[in-house]
Design an enzyme around this catalytic site. Structure first.
Site, PDB file in Angstrom:
ATOM      1  N   ASP A  43      42.344  48.343  37.334  1.00  0.00           N
ATOM      2  CA  ASP A  43      43.185  48.115  36.148  1.00  0.00           C
ATOM      3  C   ASP A  43      42.771  46.821  35.437  1.00  0.00           C
ATOM      4  OD1 ASP A  43      44.228  46.352  37.990  1.00  0.00           O
ATOM      5  OD2 ASP A  43      46.311  47.038  37.814  1.00  0.00           O
ATOM      6  N   SER A  44      41.770  46.123  36.007  1.00  0.00           N
ATOM      7  CA  SER A  44      41.137  45.014  35.285  1.00  0.00           C
ATOM      8  C   SER A  44      40.538  45.512  33.975  1.00  0.00           C
ATOM      9  CB  SER A  44      40.045  44.366  36.150  1.00  0.00           C
ATOM     10  OG  SER A  44      39.120  45.340  36.592  1.00  0.00           O
ATOM     11  N   ASP A  82      42.734  52.446  40.582  1.00  0.00           N
ATOM     12  CA  ASP A  82      43.928  51.613  40.741  1.00  0.00           C
ATOM     13  C   ASP A  82      45.189  52.349  40.329  1.00  0.00           C
ATOM     14  OD1 ASP A  82      43.685  49.085  41.853  1.00  0.00           O
ATOM     15  OD2 ASP A  82      42.886  48.196  40.019  1.00  0.00           O
ATOM     16  N   LYS A 111      43.975  52.691  44.944  1.00  0.00           N
ATOM     17  CA  LYS A 111      44.206  51.328  45.448  1.00  0.00           C
ATOM     18  C   LYS A 111      45.599  50.888  45.003  1.00  0.00           C
ATOM     19  CE  LYS A 111      41.870  47.619  43.825  1.00  0.00           C
ATOM     20  NZ  LYS A 111      42.947  46.850  43.149  1.00  0.00           N
ATOM     21  N   GLU A 113      48.315  47.579  45.094  1.00  0.00           N
ATOM     22  CA  GLU A 113      48.492  46.139  45.346  1.00  0.00           C
ATOM     23  C   GLU A 113      49.749  45.900  46.185  1.00  0.00           C
ATOM     24  OE1 GLU A 113      48.278  43.693  41.840  1.00  0.00           O
ATOM     25  OE2 GLU A 113      46.382  44.584  41.203  1.00  0.00           O
ATOM     26  N   GLU A 180      41.751  39.323  47.861  1.00  0.00           N
ATOM     27  CA  GLU A 180      41.344  38.644  46.631  1.00  0.00           C
ATOM     28  C   GLU A 180      41.804  37.187  46.642  1.00  0.00           C
ATOM     29  OE1 GLU A 180      41.987  40.808  43.015  1.00  0.00           O
ATOM     30  OE2 GLU A 180      41.533  39.078  41.753  1.00  0.00           O
TER      31      GLU A 180
HETATM   32  O1  KIV Z   1      41.292  45.778  38.976  1.00  0.00           O
HETATM   33  C1  KIV Z   1      40.279  45.385  39.597  1.00  0.00           C
HETATM   34  O2  KIV Z   1      39.152  45.380  39.080  1.00  0.00           O
HETATM   35  C2  KIV Z   1      40.459  44.922  40.967  1.00  0.00           C
HETATM   36  C3  KIV Z   1      39.303  44.229  41.636  1.00  0.00           C
HETATM   37  C4  KIV Z   1      38.967  42.965  40.981  1.00  0.00           C
HETATM   38  C5  KIV Z   1      39.510  44.077  43.084  1.00  0.00           C
HETATM   39  O3  KIV Z   1      41.489  45.099  41.516  1.00  0.00           O
END
Ligand code: KIV
Length: 262
Positions: A43-44, A82, A111, A113, A180
């Site tokens: 989600d970056s 994510d 993924k 968090e 992280e």
């Molecule tokens: O959203 C993302 O790119 C991430 C990574 C930086 C681990 O969670």
């Protein structure tokens, strides 16, 4: 078919795992021809591609769009997507819907968090056949609780909590955990505690693998240079040089030539 099982075998064989972000089909197509083990549709994307200050604006629909593009570009790579902000906090049914949408779009795993308060949801996804990667330490969706993007778990109590959270994630069936921006010593201890692999970003060399944002490692964002990023290419200069040469060729009337015309 790409499989999360390779994560477990890599850890037992002592082979470091290589993870990189991808948000679109063209980067995925390029990454498909590299030795990376896994593409993370992070989600970056909200910050890196959409120019936001944080990741909170990501929605299931947006993550599905990015995931589908990556899956088309790299059909043979393991893809982890994510779960967006709060998707794991609205109960198992909501989380299942979100994870199902991401898997239907081409992800092989999601993924999530954090751990405390939604371990049951993570366990439910795993029991439902959806592989889950955990994410502890500087979890960007909690940026406002942390008061910024800061190194986490420096104090003993927070470090102890993180080790407990990592063990709890393993117990409910997570297949790997991203660590992280935590002290390298703590990341090494967590890595030694667990049977599942740890994937570090700003967490030192003792993790079982590393993840970086593609744009960061390629140097596409010259203004962003945190300590944990190494630039393996000067992407910004490459893009600007190429576009300057194109502009000059157009302006001089050198492009297009007859062989580039119909
Ligand atoms: O959203 C993302 O790119 C991430 C990574 C930086 C681990 O969670």
């Amino acid at each position: 078919m790409p499989s999360i099982r390779e994560f477990a075998t890599a850890k037992s064989a002592g082979r470091k795992l290589v993870v990189v972000t991808s948000y679109d089909a063209w980067s995925a197509r390029l990454l498909a021809e590299t030795p990376v083990d896994c593409l993370l549709v992070g989600d970056s994307a909200m910050m890196v591609v959409h120019g936001e200050r944080d990741t909170l604006g990501a929605t299931t629909e947006l993550m599905v769009l990015h995931t589908r593009a990556v899956a088309k570009g790299a059909p043979d790579k393991l893809i982890v997507a994510d779960m967006p902000f709060l998707a794991a906090r609205k109960g198992s049914a909501h989380a299942l819907d979100c994870a199902a949408a991401l898997l239907r779009a081409g992800a092989h795993a999601v993924k999530i968090e954090g751990a405390r308060g939604h371990l049951d949801v993570i366990g439910h996804l795993v029991e439902s056949g959806i592989p889950v990667m955990g994410h502890l330490g500087l979890t960007p969706q909690s940026v406002h609780a942390f008061g910024g993007f800061k190194v986490q778990a420096r104090e003993t109590a927070a470090a102890t909590q993180l080790r407990e959270d990592a063990a709890a994630l393993e117990a409910v069936g997570a297949f790997a955990i991203v660590l992280e921006c935590i002290p390298a010593k703590l990341a090494g201890a967590v890595t030694a505690d667990l049977r599942i692999p740890t994937i570090g970003i700003g967490a030192g060399a003792d993790c079982d693998g590393q993840v970086l944002v593609l744009h960061d490692l390629l140097g596409f964002n010259p203004d962003f240079k945190p300590r944990f990023v190494r630039r393996f290419a000067d992407g910004a200069a490459t893009v600007q040089e190429g576009v300057k040469r194109y502009a000059a060729a157009v302006q001089k009337g050198e492009f297009p030539q007859a062989k580039e015309s119909f």
